[in-house]
Design a protein around this motif. Structure first.
Motif, mmCIF file in Angstrom:
data_model
loop_
_atom_site.group_PDB
_atom_site.id
_atom_site.type_symbol
_atom_site.label_atom_id
_atom_site.label_comp_id
_atom_site.label_asym_id
_atom_site.label_seq_id
_atom_site.Cartn_x
_atom_site.Cartn_y
_atom_site.Cartn_z
ATOM 1 N N THR A 50 0.869 -1.133 0.038
ATOM 2 C CA THR A 50 0.092 0.042 -0.018
ATOM 3 C C THR A 50 0.629 1.294 -0.010
ATOM 4 O O THR A 50 0.521 2.153 -0.846
ATOM 5 C CB THR A 50 -0.920 -0.125 1.091
ATOM 6 N N GLN A 93 0.848 4.195 -3.068
ATOM 7 C CA GLN A 93 0.756 5.508 -2.870
ATOM 8 C C GLN A 93 1.968 6.430 -3.035
ATOM 9 O O GLN A 93 1.828 7.476 -3.927
ATOM 10 C CB GLN A 93 0.211 5.712 -1.500
ATOM 11 N N TRP A 141 -3.314 -0.233 7.054
ATOM 12 C CA TRP A 141 -2.958 0.196 5.434
ATOM 13 C C TRP A 141 -2.808 -0.979 5.029
ATOM 14 O O TRP A 141 -1.600 -1.236 4.151
ATOM 15 C CB TRP A 141 -1.906 1.136 5.612
ATOM 16 N N TRP A 166 -3.013 -3.838 2.289
ATOM 17 C CA TRP A 166 -3.266 -3.838 0.674
ATOM 18 C C TRP A 166 -4.946 -4.353 0.299
ATOM 19 O O TRP A 166 -5.508 -3.623 -0.549
ATOM 20 C CB TRP A 166 -2.290 -4.956 -0.154
ATOM 21 N N ALA A 181 -7.276 -1.428 0.661
ATOM 22 C CA ALA A 181 -7.265 -0.380 -0.438
ATOM 23 C C ALA A 181 -7.388 -0.830 -1.823
ATOM 24 O O ALA A 181 -7.427 -0.086 -2.578
ATOM 25 C CB ALA A 181 -5.800 0.369 0.021
ATOM 26 N N HIS A 182 -7.429 -2.291 -1.975
ATOM 27 C CA HIS A 182 -7.210 -2.836 -3.306
ATOM 28 C C HIS A 182 -8.399 -3.777 -3.360
ATOM 29 O O HIS A 182 -8.228 -5.044 -2.956
ATOM 30 C CB HIS A 182 -5.677 -3.299 -3.491
ATOM 31 N N ALA A 192 -4.859 6.126 -3.358
ATOM 32 C CA ALA A 192 -5.337 5.093 -2.467
ATOM 33 C C ALA A 192 -6.907 5.425 -2.508
ATOM 34 O O ALA A 192 -6.982 6.896 -2.207
ATOM 35 C CB ALA A 192 -4.854 4.683 -1.249
ATOM 36 N N PRO A 193 -7.974 4.842 -2.397
ATOM 37 C CA PRO A 193 -7.908 3.551 -2.481
ATOM 38 C C PRO A 193 -8.000 2.959 -4.105
ATOM 39 O O PRO A 193 -7.947 4.137 -4.877
ATOM 40 C CB PRO A 193 -9.247 2.843 -2.177
#
Length: 803
Positions: A592, A596, A677, A679, A682-683, A725-726
């Motif tokens: 993450t 970013q 945070w 992955w 955020a993904h 992000a995201p």
């Protein structure tokens, strides 16, 4: 009061019953008897636990007619949406917001090419007869059943599907491969407006004079500010047309085949996962076909009867995108005394003008003028009165080759030898495809299928070409024997992952190829001579989430970060990045933080030179992936300086600012606790439906979101655009297939969403969770297993009577 309450309850019950009946009326019928016209005999369709039809027919035409019927049950709206997009007819049902998209696809001349293509087909060929039977099955279903709910919502009128629609969809597929629309305008802008030093990070050969520089030749055009706006608007429109309509777009792919001397079973092992933009429904429709002379478990696309992926007990194949450059943008020089003439081969030549009318929902039809130069269609006419003064023409292999692609795939569906597979591949001319093939006898092969144009020496088609010279001319095509290809190589395996291929002649093949990282990751493991491959090891390779890209980009920046960062906690994060191996599991925080930082680094270095529009366009191209590691490694690159400030910024300045911006954004978006945070938070992957863009319809039609592992350019290529992000995943493996030819009846497969495209159908999204978790399903092939896994049976009988 009791009467009122009773009446209200009755009305509510009636509404519920009515809604239930409405939904039920739209569902596929997968059991019982159906009469179908033009059948020669009865056909049995058995549906397995995933809703995949297993079709048994006594003739090939009955088989394809039934395939069209059952595919229409599950995917009729997908068929309608695909043909409307490819033929420029979306505004008729979606309104004026799609008018520019329709104009773009009308400008591509796919409709006209479809007409001429169909007119030239051999109407006595088995492939043509199969296509007609398939379309007849689709149309018979449409004529006898309630329209899909999307037809009702959008007011779509039923109309027959035609061979021209099928060819148009093939044109859309070819266009979605063509990265030139997004790449050539921004690369030409960098070259001609910024200069040589700025172009270096893209690793493109530099032409000091530039093909559009006015001093190159007295007749050469020069581009004005409005022309640059045109080019970027076209690039943005092209990207938007593909991304915003919930329809599949072809992006990349993995495929490899391993010879028997490197497998545990002693037979070839084939794996493949074409990378395509996610959508609901998914792009592939699975079906097992059985008729005299044909046994195939295939993956089909809308309106195409022949499987683009497939296998049986004797052979199988997968596809990746060749990514050769088969589309050139060409700036024309206009006669100052006659705006309808351009300079071509040392004389003024008239543009050919035609008029079309585009139906628009809720308003009067729009008249649209199309112009064409000797090089091809003028594409910036789509911008209407806002277009700049320089016409931009398009040469496209899809419009300029015979391209017997339907015949090619008809033959590939039956190609059980190297010679047959090679001959079938030679018929696929546009779009360019890598066909990776194996058979149970032990042969393996790969053919880069495309008709490669001969461009004049020294021409670099990665830039916009000068139509007033001979640079845009084509000198014919190279023979298929010059295409990259291998058969039974000594190394014992073949891997195709969209990297630059090598021709047997050593000639350059211009293209928009992906980074070598993914292919290198696959090749590194496949080249291990101590490993004998089996299904389990292949699954792990296909689901890999590690790439060397991140560590490679970070390596020259870590000393800069250590110098710039003073906070102890932030230094710990820097050291975590230093130890990070470039892996993207759901729980990774380093993944993450890196992604970013990657965006803020690109933003800080490139945005001021390119401006909002060109910067956003660049982020959608493949060239950005190769550019950023080169930029990171070059402390003297002019990109580091911010043109908007009076002082000269350095790499250290931009790196420090990007780091601070990254932390600030992650804290504001994902919270102040860095342990959160992760992955997977955020993904995420959501499978979007075309109607999902209208709230609250996304709750009915979209599927997801799901936390998603992987990233761009790892084997499990669940990719999101570079940005803050995201990160919503946009494309990735459209299916994952593994076939060991020691036991081809037990091949593995998975659909990213589900087999059906009908909302509320049990098979609408029943594979979505399994897909994102890396689970595979068995593709039933043998008679015994099909019987054992049959959940319902549909029997189709000739319309002359039910027996």
């Amino acid at each position: 009061m009791k009467r009122v309450l009773t009446l209200l309850a009755a009305l509510l019950a009636a509404l519920i019953v009515g809604a239930g009946w409405y939904v039920y009326s739209k569902q596929p019928s997968r059991q019982g008897l159906v009469q179908l016209q033009h059948l020669e005999g009865s056909v049995t369709v058995r549906y397995d636990e995933r809703g995949v039809p297993h079709i048994r027919a006594e003739s090939e035409l009955d088989l394809y007619r039934t395939l069209g019927y059952v595919q229409a049950q599950d995917r009729l709206f997908q068929m309608e949406a695909m043909r409307r997009l490819s033929r420029g007819e979306l505004a008729e049902v979606l309104g004026p917001k799609l008018l520019d998209t329709d104009k773009l696809f009308r400008s591509l001349r796919i409709r006209e090419r479809a007409d001429s293509y169909v007119a030239a087909l051999d109407k006595q060929s088995p492939a043509w007869k199969a296509l007609q039977a398939y379309l007849d099955g689709i149309n018979q279903y449409q004529d006898t059943h309630a329209a899909p709910v999307e037809f009702d919502v959008l007011g779509i009128r039923k109309r027959p599907f035609t061979a021209q629609d099928s060819v148009s969809v093939a044109g859309y597929m070819a266009y979605s491969f063509a990265a030139a629309f997004r790449t050539e305008p921004v690369m030409t802008y960098v070259r001609d407006q910024l200069g040589h030093d700025y172009l270096n990070i893209f690793d493109l050969d530099w032409q000091p004079k530039g093909v559009l520089a006015h001093q190159h030749t007295p007749n050469a055009p020069s581009l004005s500010a409005s022309d640059w706006q045109d080019l970027n608007a076209i690039a943005r429109l092209s990207e938007q047309a593909l991304a915003d309509n919930g329809l599949p777009q072809f992006e990349g792919s993995n495929a490899w085949v391993i010879a028997g001397n490197h497998t545990k079973s002693g037979k070839p092992l084939l794996a493949g996962d074409p990378h395509i933009r996610f959508s609901t429904p998914a792009v592939w429709y699975e079906a097992e076909l059985s008729a005299p002379g044909l046994e195939l478990y295939g993956h089909h696309q809308a309106l195409v009867p022949f499987a683009f992926l497939g296998h049986n007990l004797d052979f199988g194949w997968s596809l990746t995108m060749f990514q050769n450059d088969d589309l050139d943008l060409i700036a024309e020089k206009v006669n100052p005394d006659n705006p309808n003439q351009v300079w071509y081969r040392d004389k003024w030549v008239d543009l050919v003008t035609t008029e079309q009318q585009i139906a628009v929902k809720g308003q009067a039809p729009v008249n649209f003028t199309l112009r064409q130069s000797p090089h091809g269609p003028i594409i910036n006419d789509v911008l209407g009165a806002n277009a700049g003064k320089t016409p931009i023409a398009m040469w496209w292999a899809f419009l300029d080759t015979q391209n017997p692609i339907l015949e090619g795939f008809y033959q590939l569906n039956r190609a059980d030898t190297l010679a047959k597979a090679r001959a079938a591949s030679a018929k696929v001319q546009a779009p360019g495809l890598n066909i990776v093939w194996a058979n149970a006898k032990g042969d393996i092969g790969w053919w880069a299928a495309a008709q490669l144009p001969k461009r004049p020496a020294g021409v670099k088609p990665g830039f916009i070409l000068d139509g007033s010279t001979h640079q845009a001319d084509k000198e014919g095509f190279y023979p298929f024997s010059a295409n990259p290809q291998e058969e039974n190589p000594a190394r014992g395996y073949i891997v195709s992952a969209n990297f630059q291929p090598v021709s047997p002649t050593g000639m350059e093949i211009p293209g928009y190829y992906n980074l070598a990282d993914r292919g290198q990751q696959l090749n590194l493991q496949l080249s291990d001579k101590n490993l004998k491959w089996d299904i389990d090891a292949t699954q792990k390779l296909q689901l890999g989430t590690t790439t060397g890209y991140g560590p490679r980009l970070l390596a020259p920046l870590l000393p800069v970060l250590r110098e710039a960062v003073s906070d102890p906690q932030e230094l710990k994060w820097v050291e975590q990045l230093a130890l990070w191996k470039g892996d993207y599991p759901l729980e990774s925080v380093s993944a993450t933080l890196f992604n970013q930082f990657l965006f803020n680094l690109a933003d800080g270095a490139l945005h001021d030179e390119l401006g909002n529009s060109f910067f956003d366009t660049l982020l959608s191209t493949r060239v950005i992936d190769a550019a950023l590691p080169r930029l990171a490694a070059n402390a003297d690159s002019p990109w580091w300086d911010n043109r908007a400030t009076p002082v000269r910024e350095t790499r250290a300045d931009v790196v420090k600012a990007a780091w601070n911006a990254s932390l600030a954004h992650l804290k504001s978006t994902l919270g102040p606790d860095a342990s959160q945070w992760q992955w997977g938070k955020a993904h995420t992957l959501t499978h979007n439906h075309p109607l999902g863009t209208q709230k609250p319809l996304e709750r009915i039609f979209d599927v997801g979101p799901f936390e998603a592992p992987g990233t761009h350019e790892v084997p499990n290529n669940l990719s999101a655009k570079i940005g803050p992000a995201p990160w919503p995943v946009t494309y990735g493996p459209s299916t994952r297939r593994i076939i060991d030819f020691a036991d081809p009846a037990h091949g593995l497969t998975i659909n990213p969403v589900g087999q059906s495209g009908v909302p509320f159908d049990p098979h609408y999204a029943d594979q979505a969770e399994a897909y994102v978790e890396g689970i595979y399903h068995q593709a039933h092939f043998s008679e015994e297993e099909v019987t054992a896994n049959t959940r319902s049976t549909l029997k189709l009988l000739p319309a002359r009577g039910v027996q």
